[in-house]
Design a protein around this motif. Structure first.
Motif, short mmCIF file in Angstrom:
data_model
loop_
_atom_site.label_atom_id
_atom_site.label_comp_id
_atom_site.label_asym_id
_atom_site.label_seq_id
_atom_site.Cartn_x
_atom_site.Cartn_y
_atom_site.Cartn_z
N THR A 2 0.83 -1.19 0.00
CA THR A 2 0.00 0.00 0.00
C THR A 2 0.88 1.25 0.00
O THR A 2 1.76 1.42 0.84
CB THR A 2 -0.91 0.02 1.24
OG1 THR A 2 -1.68 -1.17 1.28
CG2 THR A 2 -1.83 1.23 1.22
N THR A 3 0.66 2.13 -0.96
CA THR A 3 1.41 3.38 -1.02
C THR A 3 0.77 4.42 -0.11
O THR A 3 -0.39 4.27 0.33
CB THR A 3 1.45 3.93 -2.45
OG1 THR A 3 0.12 4.29 -2.84
CG2 THR A 3 1.98 2.86 -3.43
N HIS A 4 1.52 5.48 0.17
CA HIS A 4 0.95 6.57 0.96
C HIS A 4 -0.30 7.12 0.29
O HIS A 4 -1.29 7.43 0.96
CB HIS A 4 1.98 7.69 1.13
CG HIS A 4 3.08 7.37 2.09
ND1 HIS A 4 3.22 6.14 2.69
CD2 HIS A 4 4.10 8.15 2.58
CE1 HIS A 4 4.27 6.16 3.50
NE2 HIS A 4 4.81 7.36 3.45
N HIS A 5 -0.23 7.22 -1.04
CA HIS A 5 -1.38 7.77 -1.79
C HIS A 5 -2.61 6.88 -1.61
O HIS A 5 -3.71 7.37 -1.34
CB HIS A 5 -1.01 7.89 -3.27
CG HIS A 5 -2.12 8.49 -4.10
ND1 HIS A 5 -3.13 7.71 -4.65
CD2 HIS A 5 -2.38 9.77 -4.46
CE1 HIS A 5 -3.95 8.49 -5.31
NE2 HIS A 5 -3.52 9.75 -5.22
N ASP A 6 -2.42 5.57 -1.75
CA ASP A 6 -3.55 4.64 -1.60
C ASP A 6 -4.13 4.70 -0.19
O ASP A 6 -5.35 4.69 0.00
CB ASP A 6 -3.09 3.21 -1.90
CG ASP A 6 -2.70 3.01 -3.36
OD1 ASP A 6 -3.14 3.82 -4.20
OD2 ASP A 6 -1.96 2.05 -3.63
N LEU A 7 -3.24 4.76 0.78
CA LEU A 7 -3.67 4.79 2.18
C LEU A 7 -4.51 6.04 2.45
O LEU A 7 -5.58 5.96 3.07
CB LEU A 7 -2.43 4.75 3.06
CG LEU A 7 -2.57 4.56 4.56
CD1 LEU A 7 -1.28 3.97 5.13
CD2 LEU A 7 -2.86 5.88 5.25
N GLU A 9 -6.07 7.90 0.23
CA GLU A 9 -7.32 7.83 -0.53
C GLU A 9 -8.38 7.08 0.26
O GLU A 9 -9.55 7.50 0.34
CB GLU A 9 -7.09 7.15 -1.88
CG GLU A 9 -6.38 7.99 -2.92
CD GLU A 9 -7.30 9.03 -3.55
OE1 GLU A 9 -8.50 9.04 -3.26
OE2 GLU A 9 -6.78 9.85 -4.34
N ALA A 10 -7.97 5.96 0.85
CA ALA A 10 -8.92 5.16 1.63
C ALA A 10 -9.40 5.92 2.86
O ALA A 10 -10.59 5.89 3.21
CB ALA A 10 -8.26 3.84 2.04
N ALA A 246 -5.09 0.19 6.30
CA ALA A 246 -3.87 -0.55 5.94
C ALA A 246 -3.60 -1.49 7.11
O ALA A 246 -4.15 -1.31 8.20
CB ALA A 246 -2.69 0.40 5.71
#
Length: 296
Positions: A2-7, A9-10, A246
């Motif tokens: 999980t990237t910072h961006h994905d985290l 976004e969630a 995450a």
């Protein structure tokens, strides 16, 4: 991975759909995305990211329950069913003696209750009743909330009920965004121990006192049932959902808000102010002096 961006976004999606003040979510979303675009989070590990994003949440929306938290043990990404969450909290409450750290009779027949958390009423009821039974013969009471960091609204309702004569006292309301409904909390008609009536009560507070501990102090103050002594509390009035985004990260989203029927407000962001302001370390001494004066 999980990237910072994905985290983020969630986390932002959960805030947008669940935060009790939907009118504030656009500003929160925009602020975090702006920080992402600026590269503010690029060189941070996940634990540091949680701290930095929480600071940014607070800068745009000073709600102390709105946080991104690092979780040491890996957690399931499936949302925890409500019954599982209740069972987990019940186990935590039991390990901590349902919040009752100490019950004592002090000099001059003054009772002392050191309360560290507010246990749910359904599991904490017997311990709460046992504490109140022991305190029943005393002439005055100190409730020490200086290290009380929160708990369950139904537990606050139960504790408060012991200080009023019947089931006719309106304590608090909680508005929930998900259902667009408001639940009223009134004193309870049946209790398992004697009520503590017609005797002075002081409540000790500190800047650590939080959430459910603050509600107990606020309710008793607003209804004129106790004198608050110590420091202004931390300022968290919003019941909160904990949602994994995450394996090691949880976003906490306030999903409801308290509305006191006496003041029409709550203590979010401002804390509960004492009637007598003293450093937390001096609050017990000041509380006992106050009660001894009342007792004559």
């Amino acid at each position: 991975m999980t990237t910072h961006h994905d985290l983020l976004e969630a986390a932002l999606a959960r805030i947008t759909t669940g935060y009790v003040f939907p009118e504030k979510t656009a500003a929160i979303d925009a602020a975090i995305r702006r920080r992402l675009d600026e590269g503010a989070y690029e060189d941070l590990d996940v634990r540091e990211l949680c701290d930095r994003v929480t600071e940014d949440f607070q800068n745009v929306c000073p709600d102390k329950h709105l946080r991104l938290l690092w979780v040491e043990e890996p957690q399931s990404m499936d949302e925890e069913p409500e019954d599982v969450a209740r069972a987990r909290f019940a186990r935590y409450a039991k390990r901590n003696n349902y919040g009752v750290r100490r019950v004592e009779q002090l000099d001059d027949n003054i009772g002392y209750l050191d309360l560290r958390m507010i246990a749910p009423a359904d599991v904490g009821g017997p311990a709460i009743a046992a504490a109140m039974q022991l305190l029943a013969p005393t002439a005055a009471l100190v409730i020490d909330l200086r290290q009380c960091r929160g708990g369950a609204p139904e537990g606050v309702q139960l504790w408060c009920s012991y200080f009023f004569p019947d089931d006719r006292v309106h304590l608090n309301d909680i508005y929930e965004r998900a259902t667009d409904s408001t639940r009223q909390y009134w004193t309870l008609g049946h209790l398992a121990a004697p009520r503590y009536l017609d005797r002075p009560v002081t409540v000790l507070t500190s800047d650590t006192t939080f959430s459910g501990g603050e509600e107990l102090a606020y309710n008793l103050k607003a209804l004129g049932r106790a004198t608050l002594i110590g420091e202004t509390t931390r300022g968290g009035a919003h019941p909160t959902d904990r949602i994994p985004v995450a394996p090691h990260v949880t976003v906490t989203v306030p999903a409801a808000r308290s509305i006191n029927p006496v003041t029409g407000a709550n203590w979010e962001g401002v804390g509960v102010e004492p009637d007598l302001a003293v450093p937390a370390g001096d609050a017990l001494k000041a509380g006992l002096e106050h009660l001894r004066t009342r007792l004559g």
